[in-house]
Design an enzyme around this catalytic site. Structure first.
Site, PDB file in Angstrom:
ATOM      1  N   GLY A 353       0.814  -1.014  -0.105  1.00 28.73           N
ATOM      2  CA  GLY A 353      -0.107  -0.108   0.120  1.00 28.73           C
ATOM      3  C   GLY A 353       0.964   1.231   0.065  1.00 28.73           C
ATOM      4  N   PRO A 355       2.428   4.954   1.185  1.00 21.91           N
ATOM      5  CG  PRO A 355       4.428   6.182   0.552  1.00 21.91           C
ATOM      6  CD  PRO A 355       3.379   5.679  -0.033  1.00 21.91           C
ATOM      7  CB  THR A 357      -1.863   2.961   4.178  1.00 21.90           C
ATOM      8  OG1 THR A 357      -0.409   2.072   3.908  1.00 21.90           O
ATOM      9  CG2 THR A 357      -2.166   3.787   3.233  1.00 21.90           C
ATOM     10  N   GLY A 358      -0.042   2.416   7.405  1.00 21.52           N
ATOM     11  CA  GLY A 358      -0.071   1.842   8.784  1.00 21.52           C
ATOM     12  C   GLY A 358       0.388   0.389   8.572  1.00 21.52           C
ATOM     13  CE  LYS A 359       3.443  -0.313   3.369  1.00 18.73           C
ATOM     14  NZ  LYS A 359       3.022   1.220   3.228  1.00 18.73           N
ATOM     15  CB  SER A 676      -7.229   5.180 -16.538  1.00 22.98           C
ATOM     16  OG  SER A 676      -6.591   6.458 -15.861  1.00 22.98           O
ATOM     17  CE  LYS A 719      -8.150   5.717 -12.005  1.00 20.46           C
ATOM     18  NZ  LYS A 719      -7.947   5.071 -13.315  1.00 20.46           N
TER      19      LYS A 719
END
Length: 779
Positions: A353, A355, A357-359, A676, A719
């Site tokens: 994930g 940076p 995000t609490g990994k 996209s 998105k």
């Protein structure tokens, strides 16, 4: 020159004799001697150096001193600790003590200085005397005396026999009493004969000493010799504070108590035997000591007891982290399997994930929930294979690899081991670090992982490995196949709000010494921080902003005497300054040639306004806005599709030759790329060409083909969050992404209408304010 009578300070030497041409180093601590040196330095630096008859006499009188000494020039005086003075003096002339004038405050003496010139007139006699001295010195050298090179150099540089004799008197190894005898010989010939006698005597003593040593060595039997050597080694170690025998006894005791496989015990027993046989001060001893200590520190059979209460584990995970339901569910599944099977293979989880995000903190919470030891190994920038497998013991400074060191640090063989930033491992000429990790993370191989330093199989099957990465693109496929990938997605605005209220505010208040009643932050203020002061996937920037508020609050409490500080959306700028970011909201009205696209970035989702202008020209097609190659190709595919269906929209065939089309995406300083934006650019161009307005509350994402098909995209969660923040109500996504929408939280999909498109024909009726007339007629 004749003899000279003069009065000067004197220093009594203990166990030392000064002679002419002699550099003498000695320490002085008696006050009288220090005073004498100071008096000499004030005058002409000359002092009379004379030896004491009894070195233990503290307050010598004239009768306690020898008569013969030397006049010396003090070259250097250095003050040392504890009232000690270090002196360097050079002997100049022979001198005799005539009378002691006074003993206080220093020894003041009348001396007779012998400054006469000494010379051997007969050259043949001088050469004979030189050869005698050379033969004696050569005998010393042949017998193995250590002073050989220095004495030989002096003999070669000596100008005459008198100079050579003086140098040998000053530098030949002998007792200080013998040197005093030479000092008393004022006549050169007497001094020369006395020197020869003393040197012959010292040579005989040297031979006798060597003969005794050889006889003793030859008569000692093996057992007696070993006993004497051991006793000598024991005494040396005791003097050095290195009690090796006690270490050996301690190692043997540890070996008896050690619970480890037999192969480990055999290896330890062998290394302890080598340690016992090695010399106490050898380099090998230190290497063996470090190796044996490392083997004893490894947790060969020691394990910790896991938590067997699933409800307790679930509670801990809920307390430490908000959301992340998939991760929590996978950990509880692992614990359930472990309880049912009593063993179970430890999974290798990879948390991927953005940076912040609490990994890393998730891994720490997993360890706490399972009641396991926690070890973190940072792999960012590691490029040497030896960092993983360890160095071979043949290298100086060898040490175990990070995996073995982590187990040693944990103290148990079943910890939670976090391999942080595994995607940032690199490879160079020192080996392939990723390949070394294959053995570590393969459950079929890691039960017998071999560290190069330990030289023993290490069981890693009980270790719960958790890896973290920001991206999977740099991780080789063989390594990915050995890990279970769990994605940590971008947090929604509501999730960030809950994380701040339940975790971050309390953490920062505690770190900055703020009590609960002293600071209040409203929910709307937190929402504004999330929207206008941070732009990120995680909550690291949010935590920094909360830390800024806490620090300013601390200053207001101490400096302004505030009892309670309230932070609201109205006074937020007072704490954090002006807003750093601003989201581009949906347009207020429908416009021609402007379409809102959706993009994924490293800090979450964002919206992009794609603008198209059509103007008279020569068919030029221009793209601006710092676009990457993929987006440029998407634009080319979109214009080709429009030209292929121009008849359906009543577009003149010569339109593209007589008009220029300019596509622009604002914020040109920011690079943009990704597969996209094809449908977005196609819709914007068709709107500009046909003059049909685009609905302002619609956003879209998807790639286009030449035939108008819509291809699936990634990053739909981010998105969708960006569309919701921007005030968009309708989002057009590829039909093949329908399954991804089902996995989104209700918090994200609430108030959003998703339209699924397989072709451009599904998009245009939704995106455009009205269908072009030609299209309506054809349908």
């Amino acid at each position: 020159m004749s003899d000279i009578n003069c009065r000067m300070p004197a220093v009594a030497l203990r166990g030392l004799v000064c002679l002419p041409d002699m550099i003498l180093h000695f320490d002085v601590s008696r006050k009288k001697s220090i005073a004498a040196l100071e008096a000499a330095m004030v005058k002409d630096q000359m002092v009379f150096l004379v030896a004491q008859k009894d070195p233990d006499e503290e307050d010598p009188k004239q009768e306690d001193l020898y008569t013969a000494g030397a006049m010396a020039k003090v070259k250097q005086i250095v003050k040392m600790p504890e009232n000690m003075v270090r002196v360097v003096a050079e002997g100049k002339f022979r001198a005799e003590l005539d009378e002691m004038i006074s003993v206080s405050p220093y020894l003041l003496t009348d001396v007779i200085i012998h400054d006469r010139e000494e010379k051997v007139e007969n050259e043949n006699e001088a050469e004979a005397m030189r050869r005698v001295l050379e033969e004696i010195v050569q005998k010393f050298i042949d017998a193995g005396a250590k002073f050989g090179p220095e004495i030989t150099r002096q003999m070669e540089q000596a100008e005459d026999i008198v100079k050579l004799t003086n140098q040998l008197c000053a530098n030949m190894p002998m007792r200080w009493q013998d040197r005093q005898t030479l000092a008393e010989k004022m006549d050169f010939r007497e001094r020369y004969e006395e020197l020869c006698r003393i040197m012959e005597k010292e040579y005989d003593v040297l031979l006798i000493n060597q003969d005794i040593q050889n006889k003793v060595k030859s008569r000692l039997e093996k057992n007696q010799r070993d006993y004497v050597l051991r006793e000598q080694m024991k005494l040396i170690r005791e003097e050095l504070g290195d009690d090796m025998q006690s270490e050996i006894d301690e190692y043997e005791k540890k070996l008896e108590e050690l619970k480890a496989p037999d192969v480990v015990k055999e290896k330890l027993e062998k290394e302890i035997s080598r340690f016992k046989a090695s010399a106490g001060n050898s380099a090998e001893t230190g290497v063996l000591r470090t190796y044996i200590d490392t083997l004893f520190e490894m947790p060969w059979s020691k394990t910790s007891r896991d938590n067997k209460n699933i409800d307790k584990a679930a509670k801990i995970l809920r307390e430490d982290h908000y959301g992340l339901e998939k991760v929590k569910e996978r950990i509880l599944e692992f614990l359930s399997v472990r309880l049912l099977t009593k063993k179970g293979d430890s999974p290798i989880l990879c948390l991927v994930g953005p940076p912040g995000t609490g990994k890393t903190s998730i891994a720490r919470s997993i360890a706490r929930a399972l009641n396991k030891k926690y070890v973190r190994i940072s792999l960012g920038g590691v490029h040497d294979e030896a960092e993983i497998r360890g160095h071979r013991r043949t290298y100086i400074g060898a040490m175990p690899g990070r995996i073995a060191s982590g187990l040693s640090h944990a103290g148990v063989k079943n910890p939670v081991m976090l391999l942080d930033e595994i995607d940032k491992v690199s490879t160079d000429y020192k080996g392939d670090t990723f390949s070394a990790l294959l053995e570590v993370l393969d459950s079929e191989q890691n039960s017998k992982f071999r560290d190069n330093y330990l030289e023993l199989p290490l069981d890693l099957s009980d270790v719960l490995f958790i890896a973290t990465a920001n991206s999977l693109s740099t991780i080789p496929r063989p390594l990915l196949d050995r890990m279970e990938i769990i994605e940590i997605n971008t947090y929604t605005q509501n999730e960030k709000l809950h994380i701040a209220k339940e975790h971050l505010i309390e953490k920062q208040m505690k770190a900055n010494g703020i009590k609960a009643k002293q600071l209040t932050i409203s929910d709307k203020a937190i929402e504004d921080i999330i929207l206008y002061y941070t732009r990120e996937s995680g909550v690291r920037g949010l935590e920094r902003c909360l830390g800024d508020i806490c620090r300013k609050t601390a200053r207001m409490i101490l400096q302004d005497g505030k009892k309670n500080v309230k932070v609201t959306e109205k006074n937020l700028e007072h704490f954090l300054g002006t807003k750093k970011y601003d989201y581009e909201m949906a347009n207020a009205k429908n416009e021609i040639g402007i379409v809102r696209g959706l993009a994924w970035t490293s800090v979450g989702g964002d919206t992009l306004s794609i603008e198209v202008n059509v103007m008279p020209g020569k068919g030029k097609f221009e793209l601006t806005g710092h676009l990457g190659d993929v987006m440029k190709e998407s634009a080319m595919a979109a214009i080709s599709y429009i030209r292929s269906v121009s008849d359906q929209f009543n577009i003149d065939r010569e339109f593209f030759e007589k008009n220029d089309i300019h596509i622009h995406i604002p914020e040109g300083a920011v690079p943009k790329d990704g597969p996209s934006a094809g449908v977005t650019m196609a819709t914007a161009m068709l709107s500009a060409i046909t003059g049909t307005p685009v609905r302002a509350d619609v956003a879209m994402t998807g790639e286009i083909t030449l035939r108008g098909r819509v291809l699936p995209i990634g990053g739909l969660r981010e998105k969708s969050i960006a569309a919701k923040v921007a005030g968009i109500h309708t989002v057009i996504v590829p039909e093949k992404n329908r399954r991804d929408i089902k996995e989104l939280d209700k918090e994200i999909t609430k108030d959003l209408k998703f339209v699924y498109a397989s072709t451009m024909a599904d998009i245009l009726p939704v995106a455009l304010e009205s269908m072009p007339k030609a299209q309506a007629a054809n349908s």
